[in-house]
Design a protein around this motif. Structure first.
Motif, PDB file in Angstrom:
ATOM      1  N   ASN A 121       0.832  -1.203   0.000  1.00 29.00           N
ATOM      2  CA  ASN A 121       0.000   0.000   0.000  1.00 29.00           C
ATOM      3  C   ASN A 121       0.866   1.252   0.000  1.00 29.00           C
ATOM      4  O   ASN A 121       1.468   1.599   0.996  1.00 29.00           O
ATOM      5  CB  ASN A 121      -0.927   0.006   1.226  1.00 29.00           C
ATOM      6  CG  ASN A 121      -1.855   1.198   1.234  1.00 29.00           C
ATOM      7  OD1 ASN A 121      -2.197   1.725   0.191  1.00 29.00           O
ATOM      8  ND2 ASN A 121      -2.250   1.636   2.406  1.00 29.00           N
ATOM      9  N   ARG A 122       0.943   1.924  -1.146  1.00 19.90           N
ATOM     10  CA  ARG A 122       1.682   3.181  -1.264  1.00 19.90           C
ATOM     11  C   ARG A 122       0.688   4.320  -1.416  1.00 19.90           C
ATOM     12  O   ARG A 122      -0.298   4.206  -2.127  1.00 19.90           O
ATOM     13  CB  ARG A 122       2.585   3.152  -2.490  1.00 19.90           C
ATOM     14  CG  ARG A 122       3.850   2.380  -2.295  1.00 19.90           C
ATOM     15  CD  ARG A 122       4.770   2.555  -3.509  1.00 19.90           C
ATOM     16  NE  ARG A 122       6.109   2.137  -3.223  1.00 19.90           N
ATOM     17  CZ  ARG A 122       6.507   0.876  -3.205  1.00 19.90           C
ATOM     18  NH1 ARG A 122       5.643  -0.089  -3.432  1.00 19.90           N
ATOM     19  NH2 ARG A 122       7.768   0.574  -2.944  1.00 19.90           N
ATOM     20  N   LEU A 123       0.998   5.422  -0.760  1.00 22.40           N
ATOM     21  CA  LEU A 123       0.189   6.617  -0.914  1.00 22.40           C
ATOM     22  C   LEU A 123       0.402   7.185  -2.315  1.00 22.40           C
ATOM     23  O   LEU A 123       1.467   7.017  -2.898  1.00 22.40           O
ATOM     24  CB  LEU A 123       0.603   7.656   0.128  1.00 22.40           C
ATOM     25  CG  LEU A 123       0.469   7.233   1.589  1.00 22.40           C
ATOM     26  CD1 LEU A 123       1.059   8.301   2.494  1.00 22.40           C
ATOM     27  CD2 LEU A 123      -0.961   6.952   1.951  1.00 22.40           C
ATOM     28  N   TYR A 124      -0.603   7.849  -2.841  1.00 28.57           N
ATOM     29  CA  TYR A 124      -0.450   8.493  -4.143  1.00 28.57           C
ATOM     30  C   TYR A 124      -1.042   9.895  -4.095  1.00 28.57           C
ATOM     31  O   TYR A 124      -1.850  10.223  -3.227  1.00 28.57           O
ATOM     32  CB  TYR A 124      -1.065   7.658  -5.268  1.00 28.57           C
ATOM     33  CG  TYR A 124      -2.567   7.529  -5.212  1.00 28.57           C
ATOM     34  CD1 TYR A 124      -3.385   8.418  -5.908  1.00 28.57           C
ATOM     35  CD2 TYR A 124      -3.188   6.520  -4.473  1.00 28.57           C
ATOM     36  CE1 TYR A 124      -4.769   8.307  -5.857  1.00 28.57           C
ATOM     37  CE2 TYR A 124      -4.549   6.404  -4.428  1.00 28.57           C
ATOM     38  CZ  TYR A 124      -5.342   7.301  -5.119  1.00 28.57           C
ATOM     39  OH  TYR A 124      -6.711   7.192  -5.058  1.00 28.57           O
ATOM     40  N   VAL A 125      -0.603  10.724  -5.023  1.00 32.67           N
ATOM     41  CA  VAL A 125      -1.017  12.124  -5.066  1.00 32.67           C
ATOM     42  C   VAL A 125      -2.177  12.284  -6.027  1.00 32.67           C
ATOM     43  O   VAL A 125      -2.171  11.782  -7.146  1.00 32.67           O
ATOM     44  CB  VAL A 125       0.152  13.035  -5.495  1.00 32.67           C
ATOM     45  CG1 VAL A 125      -0.308  14.483  -5.646  1.00 32.67           C
ATOM     46  CG2 VAL A 125       1.294  12.940  -4.487  1.00 32.67           C
ATOM     47  N   GLU A 126      -3.177  12.996  -5.549  1.00 30.86           N
ATOM     48  CA  GLU A 126      -4.318  13.443  -6.348  1.00 30.86           C
ATOM     49  C   GLU A 126      -4.585  14.868  -5.862  1.00 30.86           C
ATOM     50  O   GLU A 126      -5.357  15.070  -4.926  1.00 30.86           O
ATOM     51  CB  GLU A 126      -5.523  12.532  -6.104  1.00 30.86           C
ATOM     52  CG  GLU A 126      -6.629  12.670  -7.103  1.00 30.86           C
ATOM     53  CD  GLU A 126      -7.695  11.619  -6.869  1.00 30.86           C
ATOM     54  OE1 GLU A 126      -8.721  11.962  -6.242  1.00 30.86           O
ATOM     55  OE2 GLU A 126      -7.501  10.472  -7.307  1.00 30.86           O
TER      56      GLU A 126
END
Length: 135
Positions: free
Chosen positions: A86-91
């Motif tokens: 689980n990696r955070l991602y940018v939106e």
């Protein structure tokens, strides 16, 4: 004596609890955000993912203003092992944890939707050319 006790209590109230989920790793690297390799960081509001040594999941670097950057761990600060890899991602303007359905502000790392810890943040130092990211 009262002054010392009052000062100690104020300091204790202002300190944030340390996140037990933060990876134990030494982060200390330098990049040059004004180069083509990091062109996503050339303008205010730009961001990009940067690799970091394990057990880090990588780092999100965000250009906050012309002279300041933010650097966040891509490992979820709350229940990091709830989902595999689980990696955070940018939106923009958010950083998203899709496993827990949490949202964080890319501006300061604060938790906007969900409960728990803010983003794991690293220190940054920018001299106009080189950006050092460290803990």
């Amino acid at each position: 004596m009262i002054f010392v006790a009052l000062t100690a209590s104020l300091i204790a109230c202002n300190s944030k609890p340390e996140n037990p989920n933060a990876p134990e790793i030494n982060i200390n690297f330098t990049i040059y955000p004004n180069t083509l390799e990091y062109q996503e960081l050339n303008a205010v509001g730009g961001w990009m993912y940067v690799t970091a040594p394990l057990p880090s999941y990588g780092i999100i670097i965000y250009r906050y203003n012309i002279d300041e950057f933010r650097a966040y761990e891509r490992q979820a600060p709350n229940s990091p092992h709830a989902c595999p890899d689980n990696r955070l991602y940018v939106e923009l303007p958010y950083v998203i944890d899709s496993c827990m359905d949490y949202k964080y502000s890319i501006l300061d790392g604060s938790l906007i939707e969900g409960s728990g810890y803010p983003l794991i943040q690293y220190f940054t130092q920018f001299d106009g050319s080189a950006l050092r990211v460290y803990n």
